[in-house]
Motif scaffolding. Structure first.
Motif, PDB file in Angstrom:
ATOM      1  N   VAL A 168     120.105   6.427  55.945  1.00  0.00           N
ATOM      2  CA  VAL A 168     119.248   6.737  54.805  1.00  0.00           C
ATOM      3  C   VAL A 168     118.278   5.578  54.611  1.00  0.00           C
ATOM      4  N   THR A 178     119.933   7.446  46.027  1.00  0.00           N
ATOM      5  CA  THR A 178     119.410   8.325  47.066  1.00  0.00           C
ATOM      6  C   THR A 178     120.544   8.823  47.940  1.00  0.00           C
ATOM      7  N   ASP A 179     120.450  10.069  48.400  1.00  0.00           N
ATOM      8  CA  ASP A 179     121.470  10.691  49.248  1.00  0.00           C
ATOM      9  C   ASP A 179     122.853  10.537  48.606  1.00  0.00           C
ATOM     10  N   ARG A 220     125.255   8.365  59.825  1.00  0.00           N
ATOM     11  CA  ARG A 220     124.303   8.833  58.805  1.00  0.00           C
ATOM     12  C   ARG A 220     123.458   7.645  58.374  1.00  0.00           C
ATOM     13  N   ASN A 230     121.565  12.713  59.919  1.00  0.00           N
ATOM     14  CA  ASN A 230     122.990  12.712  60.215  1.00  0.00           C
ATOM     15  C   ASN A 230     123.166  13.263  61.626  1.00  0.00           C
ATOM     16  N   THR A 259     128.386   8.167  47.430  1.00  0.00           N
ATOM     17  CA  THR A 259     127.336   8.500  48.385  1.00  0.00           C
ATOM     18  C   THR A 259     127.801   9.606  49.327  1.00  0.00           C
ATOM     19  N   GLU A 261     111.908   9.140  50.590  1.00  0.00           N
ATOM     20  CA  GLU A 261     113.303   8.982  50.976  1.00  0.00           C
ATOM     21  C   GLU A 261     113.544   9.861  52.201  1.00  0.00           C
ATOM     22  N   TYR A 311     116.631  10.836  55.458  1.00  0.00           N
ATOM     23  CA  TYR A 311     117.978  10.665  55.996  1.00  0.00           C
ATOM     24  C   TYR A 311     118.091  11.446  57.297  1.00  0.00           C
ATOM     25  N   THR A 360     117.992   0.587  52.778  1.00  0.00           N
ATOM     26  CA  THR A 360     118.572   1.517  53.735  1.00  0.00           C
ATOM     27  C   THR A 360     120.086   1.506  53.597  1.00  0.00           C
TER      28      THR A 360
END
Length: 884
Positions: A211, A137-138, A209, A199, A166, A195, A197, A277
């Motif tokens: 996630v 993810t991300d 950041r 920032n 990442t 999901e 996120y 996370t």
């Protein structure tokens, strides 16, 4: 047609779908293929300028492909293979350099080191038998470096390196977003994921950041009622046949007891849940220095099994007799300090990994083979009327704690000189502590009643009369420590404006230590006795007669103990090299050639030096190696990278030849079950192959991309003690297909307003593959017929007239031939249709359109084959939104 800015950017990004992402470009009449920078050589470079084979899957491409876990996106990396029994229980292989890994049940104790290094950003996280299954993810991109990368990435980079990169905190301001999906699997449960996120630039010099994700994956494998005689578990006739001559002539005299699973019957039992996370903090110390600190926390919880029993009807049914689960939690804290000192760029990076695994595994099948199978289910002492068999249900529980600390300090010279240097020092300390609790035999039997009395009086094993005191018949209590230090460097020199040569080397020293014991073996004392090597030490531990035999085996070269010290620590050191030359033919074409070396360190055997119970044929005088020796891979490759047709076509290809010496493998022979599992060197092998990929902007609206892999592998020599057990010289190495590949197409069209519609399609092909490095398929097939009353129906590749790993005949009195199960070829296809604009995207998708049931892996750890398969056809909806 005049394309919008968004349209061009989307087209460009997906022109490299599966291999690279692109930065946003200005509006123009025709989208061009742009490529990304990668850090595959620990220096930031354009992927098309790196003079080695590099594949990069962008985060955008992963999203468009609708995949998040490694077993899904590996389908789009045709030279990469992912083999194992389910989430969190897999091994990675690249370019056909594969062998038999230890079964998951004892992988924490006695597994081979990985041949492929797996990195999360700068940190190595690969582990023997159970690589971290990190949820993607991300993600910025996934980098894959085929071929040995040991000079820069170390011991486990023997045949390649995979890096999950990442997204990092951005100092450009605030952004946030979320992605959610809902999926329905044919014949299975509903799955869903979310999901998110955000920032934020807290100050000009400080950014964070965050996630978070949760993905519940519903099951599709059904645990059905065990019905003996209808493909279900009858009971081990092999066990019964060993009870007495009376039982052989009159099998009904001792009843066959079948295990029961009435209370465990359930549909869709194989669920998986990824949750976690990641928090990243970026601090710009000054104009020259910055610090990045990240922490990733993830839990992976699975229930049931991800394999079906091929002896049962259908391809989604199994018989399991113990509730199974695997809880795999890890926390990884990493830090990277980067800066500039005069003409040097310095990087210090490190990490601390803490991983906990708790598993319960159905081990009922353990009675299906092996010399001591009768002891596990039956008492055959005394008169026939006193002989009894009991319910053969068994289980295995594991608690494993892993910690790993790494540090790396390296520097790069600036890139504006005609010479460049990358050099550094690397330190790695791993500790794996595991307690494995086996219920192998029914403790109501006299044999196990006596054993439990002994165990109750043994210090450290059930000495407190705890909950396992009346159940557990065998215990592994092992701590495995691996410490490594290495110095590495790479020098590049521009011979001319277009020709560059490079040379790299790595010196390493690895210390490997086993401490602990099993129920029957003092592992620490055994290794210390070998390391000391004196008559006194060996006699004290083994006794005079065995010590004399061991000294003779060491003297004649049968046993090697030279790498052990008096503390039982195994130490190995060596230097490996890499050299390459590349020629920039013009601004669009790069040619390169390279030679590189990779290795895996030795693996200590917990029962090393033990004498084979079966002293016939291939096992006459055989002793288990104290450790498997280092296996090495020498690789030669030539290739080209090109961007053609006015940047509308990217075409890359590499041809390679790999020579493997002393290939390591795991062994578990059914007539020497007292060996448990140990590692050995099967022999030498050669691999020849070609990798290739392309991306083509066919029209303003249509982008095509794909990749392929051709592999020709063969064993070139087999060690004498494995002759007739391992496949013969000329046989193909396991798990990798001779041909595999994929093709993707993306079509875009403008809608009203600022909307863009799209259709994405993909298809992947994997050819036939063989299982493992032991020709035991016909033996296992016989066991399957005896236990279930029917065969597995799986294809078998016959490779020898006689399998000398066994000295008995099948139920018809015929000697066993040698062969391996075939993992048949398969094709998987996906499609997605959606709409997007600058902020949001909505799509409807179908994965596995044809509802293909692929044979991903054949698990034989319980002496009968189980087939690990993919998810059936899945229909879903996905929505994402980004705030800027």
């Amino acid at each position: 047609m005049k394309l919008t800015k968004l349209h061009c950017a989307v087209l460009t990004a997906f022109a490299t779908s599966g291999y690279a992402s692109a930065e946003e470009i200005e509006p123009q009449d025709k989208a061009k293929i742009e490529v990304i920078n990668v850090t595959a050589t620990k220096r930031t470079e354009s992927i098309q300028d790196v003079p080695v084979t590099v594949t990069a899957i962008s985060g955008e491409s992963l999203e468009k492909l609708g995949v998040a876990s490694f077993d899904e996106y590996v389908e789009f990396l045709p030279n990469v293979v992912f083999q194992g029994t389910g989430p969190g229980q897999n091994e990675i292989y690249i370019r056909g350099a594969a062998t038999t890994q230890t079964s998951i049940a004892v992988s924490s104790v006695q597994a081979l080191q990985p041949s492929v290094a797996f990195y999360l950003d700068e940190q190595p996280v690969s582990m023997q038998g159970r690589n971290l299954d990190i949820y993607a993810t991300d993600v910025e991109r996934v980098e894959v470096l085929p071929g040995p990368q040991g000079t820069l990435f170390g011991a486990s980079s023997q045949s390649g390196t995979v890096r999950l990169i990442t997204k990092k905190p951005s100092h450009d301001g605030f952004e946030a977003g979320f992605d959610t999906s809902f999926r329905s699997t044919k014949g299975g449960d509903i799955s869903n994921s979310v999901e998110a996120y955000f920032n934020m630039s807290l100050r000009d010099d400080l950014a964070v950041r965050v996630v978070a994700f949760n993905d519940f994956q519903g099951g599709w494998i059904d645990n059905i009622l065990n019905v003996p005689g209808e493909g279900g578990y009858i009971g081990s006739a092999e066990v019964i046949s060993r009870i007495s001559n009376d039982a052989l002539t009159n099998p009904g005299s001792v009843p066959v007891i079948s295990p029961k699973n009435d209370t465990l019957v359930e549909d869709n039992t194989n669920t998986a849940n990824y949750a976690g996370t990641r928090i990243g903090l970026s601090y710009l110390i000054n104009d020259d220095w910055d610090l990045l600190v990240q922490h990733t926390q993830q839990s992976l919880d699975t229930e049931g099994v991800f394999a079906y029993d091929p002896n049962l009807e259908g391809e989604s049914s199994t018989n399991r007799f113990v509730p199974e689960n695997n809880n795999d939690d890890f926390g990884l804290t990493t830090w990277t300090l980067e800066g500039r000192l005069e003409h040097l760029d310095l990087v210090y990076t490190g990490g601390y990994l803490d991983r906990e695994i708790n598993s319960t595994i159905d081990y009922t099948g353990y009675t299906n083979g092996g010399s001591f199978a009768a002891y596990y289910a039956c008492n055959y002492a005394g008169a026939p009327e006193t002989q009894i068999c009991v319910d053969p249900t068994k289980f295995y529980k594991e608690e494993t704690d892993t910690s790993r600390v790494t540090h790396e300090l390296r520097f790069n010279t600036t890139g504006d000189n005609d010479w460049r240097v990358t050099a550094g020092v690397f330190y790695d300390s791993q500790e794996v502590s595991t307690v494995g609790l086996f219920q192998l035999g029914n403790t109501d039997l006299p044999y196990f009643t006596d054993l439990q009395k002994e165990l109750k009086g043994t210090d450290g094993i059930n000495s407190d009369g705890g909950p396992f005191s009346s159940e557990i018949s065998f215990v592994n209590d092992i701590t495995h420590t691996i410490d490594q230090i290495a110095f590495f460097g790479q020098f590049e020199y521009d011979i001319s404006d277009t020709v560059t040569a490079s040379f790299g080397a790595r010196w390493y020293e690895i210390e490997d230590k086993f401490k602990g014991a099993t129920t029957t073996v003092d592992v620490s004392g055994r290794l210390q006795a070998y390391g000391d090597g004196s008559d006194a030490a060996l006699t004290e531990f083994f006794g005079a007669a065995e010590a004399e035999a061991i000294q003779a085996a060491i003297a004649n070269g049968q046993l090697d103990t030279s790498l052990l010290d008096s503390d039982g620590t195994l130490t190995v050191d060596d230097t490996i090299i890499k050299a390459s030359v590349d020629w920039k033919v013009n601004k669009d074409v790069l040619l390169f050639a390279s030679y590189s070396e990779g290795f895996r360190p030795p693996v200590t055997n917990r029962v090393g030096g033990g004498l084979a119970k079966n002293q016939q044929g291939a096992f006459d005088g055989f002793r288990i190696p104290v450790y498997s020796t280092t296996d090495s891979l020498d690789n030669f490759e030539v290739g080209f990278k090109s961007t053609l047709l006015d940047q509308n076509l990217r075409l890359n290809a590499t041809a390679y030849y790999s020579d493997i010496s002393d290939l390591q493998t795991s062994r578990f022979d059914p007539t020497n079950i007292s060996f448990l599992v140990f590692t050995d060197n099967v022999g030498d092998a050669e691999i020849r192959g070609i990798d290739g990929d392309f991306s083509y902007v066919a029209t303003d609206n249509l982008v095509l991309s794909g990749a392929f892999s051709l592999i020709d592998s063969e064993l070139t020599s087999v060690n004498p003690e494995l002759d007739g057990i391992a496949p013969p010289v000329g046989s193909q190495l396991p798990y990798s297909a001779e041909l595999s590949g994929n093709l993707q197409a993306q079509y875009y069209f403008e809608l009203d307003g600022d909307l863009t519609g799209f259709v994405n399609g993909s298809v992947s092909y994997t050819g036939d593959r063989y299982t493992g490095m032991t020709m035991d398929a016909y033996v296992l097939e016989d066991a399957t017929n005896l236990v279930y009353g029917t065969g597995s129906g799986l294809d078998i590749k016959r490779e020898a007239d006689l399998f000398t790993g066994v000295n008995y005949t099948d139920s018809n009195g015929n000697a066993f031939a040698g062969g391996r199960y075939v993992q048949d070829s398969y094709v998987l296809a996906n499609i997605a249709i959606g709409v997007t604009n600058d902020a949001w995207k909505a799509e409807f998708f179908i994965n596995n359109i044809t509802d293909e049931s692929a044979i991903l892996y054949v698990d034989t750890q319980q002496f009968t084959p189980k087939v690990v398969t993919n998810r059936p056809m899945t229909v879903g909806f996905r929505f994402s939104y980004d705030f800027y």
